[in-house]
Motif scaffolding. Structure first.
Motif, PDB file in Angstrom:
ATOM      1  N   MET A 150       7.776  -3.607  -5.042  1.00 25.87           N
ATOM      2  CA  MET A 150       7.640  -3.173  -3.764  1.00 25.87           C
ATOM      3  C   MET A 150       8.439  -4.103  -2.845  1.00 25.87           C
ATOM      4  SD  MET A 150       7.173  -0.048  -3.513  1.00 25.87           S
ATOM      5  CE  MET A 150       7.435   0.742  -4.996  1.00 25.87           C
ATOM      6  N   ARG A 151       8.897  -5.153  -3.352  1.00 25.09           N
ATOM      7  CA  ARG A 151       9.621  -5.957  -2.346  1.00 25.09           C
ATOM      8  C   ARG A 151      11.268  -5.679  -2.281  1.00 25.09           C
ATOM      9  NH1 ARG A 151       8.252 -11.538  -5.073  1.00 25.09           N
ATOM     10  NH2 ARG A 151       8.384 -10.185  -6.867  1.00 25.09           N
ATOM     11  N   LYS A 152      11.481  -4.624  -3.070  1.00 21.74           N
ATOM     12  CA  LYS A 152      12.779  -4.160  -3.115  1.00 21.74           C
ATOM     13  C   LYS A 152      12.936  -3.223  -2.109  1.00 21.74           C
ATOM     14  CE  LYS A 152      13.264  -4.135  -8.125  1.00 21.74           C
ATOM     15  NZ  LYS A 152      14.590  -3.892  -8.896  1.00 21.74           N
ATOM     16  N   SER A 153      14.017  -3.499  -1.346  1.00 19.72           N
ATOM     17  CA  SER A 153      14.697  -2.653  -0.231  1.00 19.72           C
ATOM     18  C   SER A 153      15.881  -1.691  -0.360  1.00 19.72           C
ATOM     19  CB  SER A 153      14.656  -3.812   0.978  1.00 19.72           C
ATOM     20  OG  SER A 153      14.928  -3.035   2.208  1.00 19.72           O
ATOM     21  N   PHE A 154      16.456  -1.472   0.539  1.00 22.51           N
ATOM     22  CA  PHE A 154      17.534  -0.490   0.625  1.00 22.51           C
ATOM     23  C   PHE A 154      18.721  -0.674  -0.508  1.00 22.51           C
ATOM     24  CE2 PHE A 154      16.127  -0.621   4.865  1.00 22.51           C
ATOM     25  CZ  PHE A 154      15.865   0.561   4.929  1.00 22.51           C
ATOM     26  N   TYR A 155      19.139  -1.905  -0.754  1.00 21.32           N
ATOM     27  CA  TYR A 155      20.185  -2.281  -1.698  1.00 21.32           C
ATOM     28  C   TYR A 155      19.922  -2.078  -3.251  1.00 21.32           C
ATOM     29  CZ  TYR A 155      22.870  -3.094   2.419  1.00 21.32           C
ATOM     30  OH  TYR A 155      23.363  -2.903   3.844  1.00 21.32           O
ATOM     31  N   THR A 156      18.454  -2.790  -3.363  1.00 22.18           N
ATOM     32  CA  THR A 156      18.033  -2.849  -4.551  1.00 22.18           C
ATOM     33  C   THR A 156      17.592  -1.587  -5.186  1.00 22.18           C
ATOM     34  OG1 THR A 156      16.195  -3.861  -3.633  1.00 22.18           O
ATOM     35  CG2 THR A 156      17.688  -5.305  -4.752  1.00 22.18           C
ATOM     36  N   LEU A 157      17.000  -0.666  -4.301  1.00 23.14           N
ATOM     37  CA  LEU A 157      16.450   0.695  -4.778  1.00 23.14           C
ATOM     38  C   LEU A 157      17.590   1.412  -4.918  1.00 23.14           C
ATOM     39  CD1 LEU A 157      13.250   1.079  -2.436  1.00 23.14           C
ATOM     40  CD2 LEU A 157      13.347   0.497  -4.966  1.00 23.14           C
ATOM     41  N   SER A 158      18.696   1.308  -4.175  1.00 19.73           N
ATOM     42  CA  SER A 158      19.916   2.138  -4.144  1.00 19.73           C
ATOM     43  C   SER A 158      20.665   1.755  -5.662  1.00 19.73           C
ATOM     44  CB  SER A 158      20.935   2.079  -3.148  1.00 19.73           C
ATOM     45  OG  SER A 158      20.260   2.285  -2.111  1.00 19.73           O
ATOM     46  N   GLY A 159      20.440   0.460  -6.107  1.00 18.26           N
ATOM     47  CA  GLY A 159      20.971  -0.140  -7.282  1.00 18.26           C
ATOM     48  C   GLY A 159      20.301   0.811  -8.718  1.00 18.26           C
ATOM     49  N   VAL A 160      18.853   0.852  -8.219  1.00 12.58           N
ATOM     50  CA  VAL A 160      18.149   1.382  -9.539  1.00 12.58           C
ATOM     51  C   VAL A 160      18.553   2.795  -9.545  1.00 12.58           C
ATOM     52  CG1 VAL A 160      15.747   2.217 -10.059  1.00 12.58           C
ATOM     53  CG2 VAL A 160      16.084  -0.069  -9.057  1.00 12.58           C
ATOM     54  N   ILE A 212       0.965   1.868  -3.859  1.00 12.56           N
ATOM     55  CA  ILE A 212       2.240   1.949  -2.747  1.00 12.56           C
ATOM     56  C   ILE A 212       3.385   2.689  -3.266  1.00 12.56           C
ATOM     57  CG2 ILE A 212       4.231   0.405  -1.575  1.00 12.56           C
ATOM     58  CD1 ILE A 212       2.400  -2.216  -2.095  1.00 12.56           C
ATOM     59  N   MET A 213       3.942   3.649  -2.448  1.00 12.85           N
ATOM     60  CA  MET A 213       5.117   4.373  -2.795  1.00 12.85           C
ATOM     61  C   MET A 213       6.065   4.245  -1.562  1.00 12.85           C
ATOM     62  SD  MET A 213       5.155   8.681  -2.453  1.00 12.85           S
ATOM     63  CE  MET A 213       4.000   9.114  -3.945  1.00 12.85           C
ATOM     64  N   LYS A 214       7.258   4.465  -2.269  1.00 12.01           N
ATOM     65  CA  LYS A 214       8.619   4.274  -1.159  1.00 12.01           C
ATOM     66  C   LYS A 214       9.345   5.415  -1.516  1.00 12.01           C
ATOM     67  CE  LYS A 214       8.998  -0.637  -0.194  1.00 12.01           C
ATOM     68  NZ  LYS A 214       9.864  -1.761  -0.069  1.00 12.01           N
ATOM     69  N   VAL A 215       9.890   6.172  -0.798  1.00 10.21           N
ATOM     70  CA  VAL A 215      10.857   7.132  -0.742  1.00 10.21           C
ATOM     71  C   VAL A 215      12.129   6.887  -0.327  1.00 10.21           C
ATOM     72  CG1 VAL A 215      11.232   9.657  -0.114  1.00 10.21           C
ATOM     73  CG2 VAL A 215       8.977   8.847  -0.854  1.00 10.21           C
ATOM     74  N   LEU A 216      13.248   6.815  -0.668  1.00  9.46           N
ATOM     75  CA  LEU A 216      14.520   6.403  -0.296  1.00  9.46           C
ATOM     76  C   LEU A 216      15.177   7.780  -0.073  1.00  9.46           C
ATOM     77  CD1 LEU A 216      16.791   4.071   0.229  1.00  9.46           C
ATOM     78  CD2 LEU A 216      17.296   4.486  -2.163  1.00  9.46           C
ATOM     79  N   HIS A 217      15.783   7.770   1.093  1.00  7.87           N
ATOM     80  CA  HIS A 217      16.522   9.043   1.209  1.00  7.87           C
ATOM     81  C   HIS A 217      17.666   8.572   2.333  1.00  7.87           C
ATOM     82  CE1 HIS A 217      17.345  13.154   2.344  1.00  7.87           C
ATOM     83  NE2 HIS A 217      16.958  12.868   3.674  1.00  7.87           N
ATOM     84  N   LEU A 218      19.023   9.354   2.158  1.00 10.15           N
ATOM     85  CA  LEU A 218      19.959   9.230   2.992  1.00 10.15           C
ATOM     86  C   LEU A 218      19.915  10.426   4.136  1.00 10.15           C
ATOM     87  CD1 LEU A 218      22.882   7.721   3.575  1.00 10.15           C
ATOM     88  CD2 LEU A 218      23.751   9.446   2.325  1.00 10.15           C
ATOM     89  N   GLU A 219      19.905   9.850   5.195  1.00  6.54           N
ATOM     90  CA  GLU A 219      19.851  10.542   6.546  1.00  6.54           C
ATOM     91  C   GLU A 219      21.269  10.590   7.283  1.00  6.54           C
ATOM     92  OE1 GLU A 219      16.271  10.240   8.673  1.00  6.54           O
ATOM     93  OE2 GLU A 219      15.172  10.947   7.101  1.00  6.54           O
ATOM     94  N   HIS A 220      21.157  11.137   8.537  1.00  4.53           N
ATOM     95  CA  HIS A 220      22.554  11.340   9.285  1.00  4.53           C
ATOM     96  C   HIS A 220      23.009   9.675   9.650  1.00  4.53           C
ATOM     97  CE1 HIS A 220      22.539  15.576   9.288  1.00  4.53           C
ATOM     98  NE2 HIS A 220      21.272  15.430   9.765  1.00  4.53           N
ATOM     99  N   GLY A 221      22.080   8.954  10.014  1.00  2.00           N
ATOM    100  CA  GLY A 221      22.469   7.369  10.561  1.00  2.00           C
ATOM    101  C   GLY A 221      22.575   6.707   9.430  1.00  2.00           C
ATOM    102  N   GLY A 222      21.859   6.887   8.229  1.00  2.00           N
ATOM    103  CA  GLY A 222      22.093   5.944   6.922  1.00  2.00           C
ATOM    104  C   GLY A 222      20.848   6.126   6.216  1.00  2.00           C
ATOM    105  N   LEU A 223      20.580   5.044   5.284  1.00  2.00           N
ATOM    106  CA  LEU A 223      19.692   5.279   4.438  1.00  2.00           C
ATOM    107  C   LEU A 223      18.394   4.955   5.284  1.00  2.00           C
ATOM    108  CD1 LEU A 223      20.824   3.243   1.436  1.00  2.00           C
ATOM    109  CD2 LEU A 223      20.341   5.399   1.403  1.00  2.00           C
ATOM    110  N   VAL A 224      17.176   5.675   4.752  1.00  2.00           N
ATOM    111  CA  VAL A 224      15.738   5.399   5.208  1.00  2.00           C
ATOM    112  C   VAL A 224      14.903   5.245   4.242  1.00  2.00           C
ATOM    113  CG1 VAL A 224      14.103   6.520   6.519  1.00  2.00           C
ATOM    114  CG2 VAL A 224      16.544   6.864   7.262  1.00  2.00           C
ATOM    115  N   ILE A 225      13.788   4.373   4.485  1.00  2.00           N
ATOM    116  CA  ILE A 225      12.862   4.242   3.291  1.00  2.00           C
ATOM    117  C   ILE A 225      11.363   4.677   4.118  1.00  2.00           C
ATOM    118  CG2 ILE A 225      11.202   2.549   1.946  1.00  2.00           C
ATOM    119  CD1 ILE A 225      13.867   1.114   1.558  1.00  2.00           C
ATOM    120  N   TYR A 226      10.841   5.618   3.517  1.00  2.00           N
ATOM    121  CA  TYR A 226       9.318   5.850   4.000  1.00  2.00           C
ATOM    122  C   TYR A 226       8.590   5.125   2.891  1.00  2.00           C
ATOM    123  CZ  TYR A 226      11.871   9.745   6.227  1.00  2.00           C
ATOM    124  OH  TYR A 226      12.777  10.508   6.940  1.00  2.00           O
TER     125      TYR A 226
END
Length: 116
Positions: free
Chosen positions: A19-29, A53-67
């Motif tokens: 869960m230390r992964k963020s936008f770029y590494t989760l996008s890589g997965v 812990i749960m993360k949800v990665l989603h592309l919205e109008h302004g860019g990538l968002v992690i919930y």
């Protein structure tokens, strides 16, 4: 603004994720392991080894968002799936059941030693 809803497609990554992964590494997965494209507007769900812990990665109008949801107590219960898959498509209702149906952790209290 919270922009997840029932009309999106949701893909659950079945393996535990650091869960230390963020936008770029989760996008890589998503692109290299799940063989999906983040830019398609789908939502990608990741959980840690402890299922707390749960993360949800989603592309919205302004860019990538992690919930990011971290449970103080209990664990998420994921649906059963085949072990050889790299992603499991789930519905909005299944995601809400995962988030709402948190199983409490039973903890044992350690006995205190009496001081003399």
């Amino acid at each position: 603004m919270f922009n997840l809803h029932g009309k999106l497609q949701y893909f659950l990554y079945p393996a535990p994720v650091d869960m230390r992964k963020s936008f770029y590494t989760l996008s890589g997965v998503v692109s290299s392991i799940m063989k999906r494209n983040v830019q398609d507007g789908e939502a990608f769900i990741f959980v840690n080894r402890n299922m707390s812990i749960m993360k949800v990665l989603h592309l919205e109008h302004g860019g990538l968002v992690i919930y990011h949801k971290r449970l103080e107590n209990g664990t998420f219960t994921l649906p059963r799936f085949n072990e050889d898959i790299v992603s499991q498509q789930i519905t909005w209702q299944e995601l809400m059941m995962i988030v709402d149906n948190v199983k409490p952790i039973k903890r044992r209290l350690k006995k205190r030693q009496k001081s003399i």
